[in-house]
Scaffold this active site. Structure first.
Site, PDB file in Angstrom:
ATOM      1  N   GLU A  72       0.810  -1.228   0.000  1.00  0.00           N
ATOM      2  CA  GLU A  72       0.000   0.000   0.000  1.00  0.00           C
ATOM      3  C   GLU A  72       0.838   1.271   0.000  1.00  0.00           C
ATOM      4  O   GLU A  72       0.467   2.265  -0.627  1.00  0.00           O
ATOM      5  CB  GLU A  72      -0.960  -0.006   1.201  1.00  0.00           C
TER       6      GLU A  72
ATOM      7  N   HIS B 130     -11.149 -11.897   7.659  1.00  0.00           N
ATOM      8  CA  HIS B 130     -10.994 -11.510   6.250  1.00  0.00           C
ATOM      9  C   HIS B 130     -11.080 -12.784   5.407  1.00  0.00           C
ATOM     10  O   HIS B 130     -10.688 -13.866   5.854  1.00  0.00           O
ATOM     11  CB  HIS B 130      -9.631 -10.839   6.088  1.00  0.00           C
TER      12      HIS B 130
END
Ligand code: UD1
Ligand code: UDP
Length: 379
Positions: free
Chosen positions: A136, A246
């Protein structure tokens, strides 16, 4: 009459969908003066679709790229080649994308290849460590030179962009659109549809909410986090831990092996956005490596222990709502124990103010862009 500006929004994962939703809904208010097309990459599938449902958004285009265990190169290549024919057809004036996922960076690159302007929502977050978070930090660094509009959520984010020589006239501090989304659902009444979540309300135990999915925490760090949770539950008989997992199979394998079928630990499917916000409201304490949850928890008055070595959300740490604890088992146990046992410490963290926005970010962002096209007169 001026031609109708063509705006395209691109997103593909749960967090960029949640944070783009307020922007899409705001842009749509200006149709037919502008034309808005929603393109989803489908980098996520179920986790994306639930957000589209919550905000009643029907995409015009869906690249549907998700594959189980997909690599970064596969995501990058599929999004880039998938966007090409769509951008050829639509010839966007402005492409909007949000944050730091691979979908976001590639949307910026595709916009550049098509000489469309790129509006980067949630610009300027930095840890200054290119491998943390991975990938990221690099995604958002690469998005910056591609962008024509930099919508920084905070003054700290603006400072980061100025250090990279971004033109100050192209940076606007708007707050984070994630807070717009949060405020739109936090006040709603909601029952948990998942029985295991509804059950948490009736145990009389204090709830600790845990999420973890970051790539740099896969393996040993995630194992250390799970070890801390096991010990915390042993030490504090009045707590229950809930871990919405997740969908990434790599995360699930570790978590299920270490925390599955343990007393006072609930592993669940990831709740949809509304129930997840309600779960944050139910929780006394939040442990997370999520970016978005770090921003939401302070708005809900919940202390957060950040399970990462670095954070690009330093504002929460400075405001005292978040504490960067990393993934060391002993450190997690001692900081969580302090919050669970020391009321003064707890209230200090819980009562600090939210530094991430006032719920008007999307409105500001749309007005800034549409003013340049003569659609609105104020910005
Ligand atoms: C992605 C983003 C990350 C963001 C996170 C939010 C990149 C490189 N990573 O990471 O920045 O913090 O989303 O959650 O952009 N899966 C499903 N169903 C879903 C979603 C995921 O089954 O709805 C599984 C698939 O097996 C998929 C895997 O999870 O291959 C990983 O998804 P991916 O988007 O590659 O990475 P995330 O870890 O989700
Ligand atoms: N979220 C959700 N269900 C969950 C976990 C998180 O709806 O089970 C929401 C959360 O409220 C926040 C966003 O998803 O808005 C954060 O996404 P994630 O942690 O996957 O990504 P990050 O923010 O770390 O990129």
């Amino acid at each position: 009459m001026a031609t109708q500006p063509r705006i395209v929004t691109v997103f593909g994962t749960r967090p960029d969908a949640i944070k783009m939703a307020p922007v899409v809904l705001e842009l749509k208010k200006y149709e037919p003066q502008i034309k808005v097309d929603v393109v989803v990459t489908g980098q996520h599938r179920e986790m994306l679709d639930q957000v589209l449902d919550v905000f009643h958004i029907t995409p015009e285009y869906d690249l549907n790229i998700m594959q189980h265990g997909q690599s970064l190169s596969q995501i990058t290549a599929r999004v880039l080649t998938g966007l090409e024919p769509i951008f050829n057809e639509l010839k966007p004036d402005v492409v909007f994308a949000q944050g730091d996922t691979s979908t976001t960076f590639v949307a910026g690159l595709a916009a550049f290849y098509h000489k469309s302007k790129f509006a980067h929502v949630e610009a300027g977050l930095r840890t200054h460590n290119k491998y943390n978070p991975f990938p990221e930090e690099m995604n958002r660094i690469l998005a910056a030179p591609l962008a024509d509009y930099h919508f920084a959520p905070t003054s700290m984010a603006k400072e980061n962009l100025l250090r990279e020589a971004v033109d100050p006239k192209r940076i606007w501090i708007t707050g984070n659109t994630g807070i717009d989304a949060l405020l739109s659902v936090a006040a709603m009444k909601h029952e948990f549809a998942q029985p295991e979540l509804e059950a948490l309300r009736h145990t009389g135990l204090r709830t600790v909410l845990l999420t973890s999915h970051r790539r740099e925490n896969w393996g040993e760090p995630l194992t250390d986090i799970c070890r801390a949770v096991l010990q915390l539950v042993d030490m504090h008989q009045d707590i229950q831990v809930v871990f919405p997992m997740h969908r990434n199979p790599i995360v699930r394998k570790t978590v299920e092996a270490m925390l599955g079928h343990k007393d006072r630990i609930t592993l669940t499917e990831p709740p949809d956005y509304k129930p997840f916000v309600k779960l944050q409201q139910l929780a006394e304490l939040i442990l997370t490596d999520s970016g978005g949850v770090q921003e939401e928890a302070p708005s809900l008055g919940k202390p957060v222990l950040v399970l990462r070595e670095t954070t690009e959300r330093q504002e929460g740490v400075t405001a005292g709502t978040a504490l960067l604890v990393g993934t060391d088992t002993e450190r997690i146990i001692s900081e969580a124990t302090s919050l669970l046992t020391n009321k003064q410490h707890y209230h200090q963290m819980a009562n600090a103010t939210n530094p991430y926005g006032d719920g008007t970010a999307a409105q500001q962002i749309c007005q800034i862009v549409l003013k340049e096209y003569g659609i609105v007169s104020v910005a």
